[in-house]
Design an enzyme around this catalytic site. Sequence first.
Site, short mmCIF file in Angstrom:
data_model
loop_
_atom_site.label_atom_id
_atom_site.label_comp_id
_atom_site.label_asym_id
_atom_site.label_seq_id
_atom_site.Cartn_x
_atom_site.Cartn_y
_atom_site.Cartn_z
N ARG A 138 -68.11 -10.15 12.41
CA ARG A 138 -67.03 -9.96 13.38
C ARG A 138 -67.67 -9.88 14.75
O ARG A 138 -68.54 -9.03 14.99
CB ARG A 138 -66.23 -8.68 13.10
CG ARG A 138 -65.31 -8.31 14.24
CD ARG A 138 -64.32 -7.24 13.92
NE ARG A 138 -63.25 -7.77 13.09
CZ ARG A 138 -62.06 -7.17 12.93
NH1 ARG A 138 -61.80 -6.04 13.54
NH2 ARG A 138 -61.14 -7.71 12.16
N HIS B 138 -59.04 -15.82 13.43
CA HIS B 138 -59.09 -14.73 12.44
C HIS B 138 -58.59 -15.29 11.11
O HIS B 138 -57.52 -14.90 10.62
CB HIS B 138 -58.24 -13.56 12.92
CG HIS B 138 -58.49 -12.25 12.24
ND1 HIS B 138 -59.46 -12.10 11.25
CD2 HIS B 138 -57.91 -11.02 12.38
CE1 HIS B 138 -59.45 -10.83 10.85
NE2 HIS B 138 -58.52 -10.18 11.51
N ASP C 295 -48.65 -9.43 17.65
CA ASP C 295 -49.95 -8.75 17.62
C ASP C 295 -50.08 -8.02 18.95
O ASP C 295 -49.30 -8.25 19.89
CB ASP C 295 -51.08 -9.79 17.41
CG ASP C 295 -52.46 -9.16 17.23
OD1 ASP C 295 -52.54 -7.94 16.97
OD2 ASP C 295 -53.46 -9.90 17.36
N ARG D 268 -55.19 -8.18 2.37
CA ARG D 268 -56.52 -8.55 2.88
C ARG D 268 -57.52 -8.52 1.72
O ARG D 268 -58.40 -9.38 1.62
CB ARG D 268 -56.97 -7.57 3.99
CG ARG D 268 -56.16 -7.67 5.27
CD ARG D 268 -56.35 -8.99 5.98
NE ARG D 268 -57.74 -9.24 6.32
CZ ARG D 268 -58.36 -8.76 7.43
NH1 ARG D 268 -57.67 -8.05 8.30
NH2 ARG D 268 -59.63 -9.04 7.66
N GLN E 83 -57.43 -13.03 8.07
CA GLN E 83 -56.13 -12.39 8.28
C GLN E 83 -55.00 -13.34 7.86
O GLN E 83 -54.05 -12.92 7.18
CB GLN E 83 -55.96 -12.02 9.76
CG GLN E 83 -54.63 -11.39 10.08
CD GLN E 83 -54.47 -10.04 9.41
OE1 GLN E 83 -55.32 -9.17 9.55
NE2 GLN E 83 -53.37 -9.84 8.68
N CYS F 211 -50.78 -8.07 12.04
CA CYS F 211 -52.09 -7.91 11.40
C CYS F 211 -52.58 -6.46 11.45
O CYS F 211 -53.42 -6.07 10.65
CB CYS F 211 -53.10 -8.84 12.04
SG CYS F 211 -53.45 -8.44 13.77
N1 CP Z 1 -56.22 -6.82 11.04
C1 CP Z 1 -57.53 -6.49 11.15
O1 CP Z 1 -58.41 -7.35 11.15
O2 CP Z 1 -57.75 -5.15 11.22
P1 CP Z 1 -59.12 -4.42 11.58
O3 CP Z 1 -59.40 -4.72 13.03
O4 CP Z 1 -58.84 -2.98 11.34
O5 CP Z 1 -60.21 -4.98 10.71
N1 NVA Z 2 -55.97 -9.89 18.34
C1 NVA Z 2 -56.54 -8.65 17.86
C2 NVA Z 2 -56.63 -8.64 16.38
C3 NVA Z 2 -57.17 -7.37 15.79
C4 NVA Z 2 -57.27 -7.41 14.29
C5 NVA Z 2 -57.91 -8.48 18.47
O1 NVA Z 2 -58.67 -9.45 18.55
O2 NVA Z 2 -58.22 -7.36 18.91
#
Ligand code: CP
Ligand code: NVA
Length: 309
Positions: free
Chosen positions: A109, A136, A227, A294, A139, A266
């Site tokens: 990540r 993502h 989101d 997930r 997700q 998400c």
């Molecule tokens: N939706 C998601 O990816 O959540 P986290 O940021 O908690 O991993």
């Molecule tokens: N768009 C958000 C998703 C978090 C899971 C971010 O990138 O922070």
Amino acid sequence: MSQRHFLNLTDAGGHAIAAMLNDAIDRKAARAGLPKGQPDADAPLAGRVLAMVFEKNSTRTRVSFDIAMRQLGGSALILDAGTTQLGRGETIADTARVLSRMADAIMLRTDDHAKVEELARYASVPVINGLTDLSHPCQIMADLLTVIEHGKALPGLEVAWLGDGNNVLNSIVEAAGLMKFNVRIGVPEGYESDAAMIEAAKLAGGGIRVVRDPIEAVRGADVVVTDTWISMGQSYAEAKLAAMEPYQVNDALMAHAKPDALFLHCLPAHRNEEVTDSVIDGPRSVVWDEAENRIHAQKSVLRWAFGQI
Ligand code: CP
Ligand code: NVA
């Protein structure tokens, strides 16, 4: 077979995504009622280790991948990038080489999507994108699984996105091209999602339309998605929040979707910003199924990455 990586949904393609979703449905049903940490009867990834590297915060991604690996009979370890040598300047290429000797797959990540691409270039084990600023994909595998579980077929599905044109939306757009559904994107001017991904999805057979009117975006939708307005790594900006306000998913807006429309997010949610409590806690919200999925969706992504699907 060359090394499989899951950096974007297109790396797998529509047929493999459909196969992964079927696998996820079957495996989820087969282990219903088992304690969450108990391995599946066939333990298909017994002995395998997933190394997860986080350059950004996470709750769902880190827990769901860890539990997914346990259920598949393997294990996972979590590396907070800031406490690794990566955080002190060791190159991504060298990190990829070392982790490939010590683990059977790597999840990253991070911010810049180029970093996950570079990791994949130098890794000799599968690399999975656990979120970048661009996309993502894990997700959206969970989102597709949730939609199907709630009785909706993907081809021809009408999805409405409200709010910021971000990484999650980019992967929904990508999925629309691969699985042949339609996305009406309600975003304010200046906050659109990746133009190249929209063009690619249209070429692949997705119906993608950018609209400014939130009601037009939602009208007749089967699924409504939003989101956070400020993603990780973005700075707080009053002007952006003001531009997003008309796109809040509330009861008045949901009234324009189909009566049986699902609400997806998400998470984490910024309650009463992009979505009201009444919607996220309401009868059409499936966000807790989506979060649990997930685990189930990623188990199938992992099996695909290891060539088992
Ligand atoms: N939706 C998601 O990816 O959540 P986290 O940021 O908690 O991993
Ligand atoms: N768009 C958000 C998703 C978090 C899971 C971010 O990138 O922070």
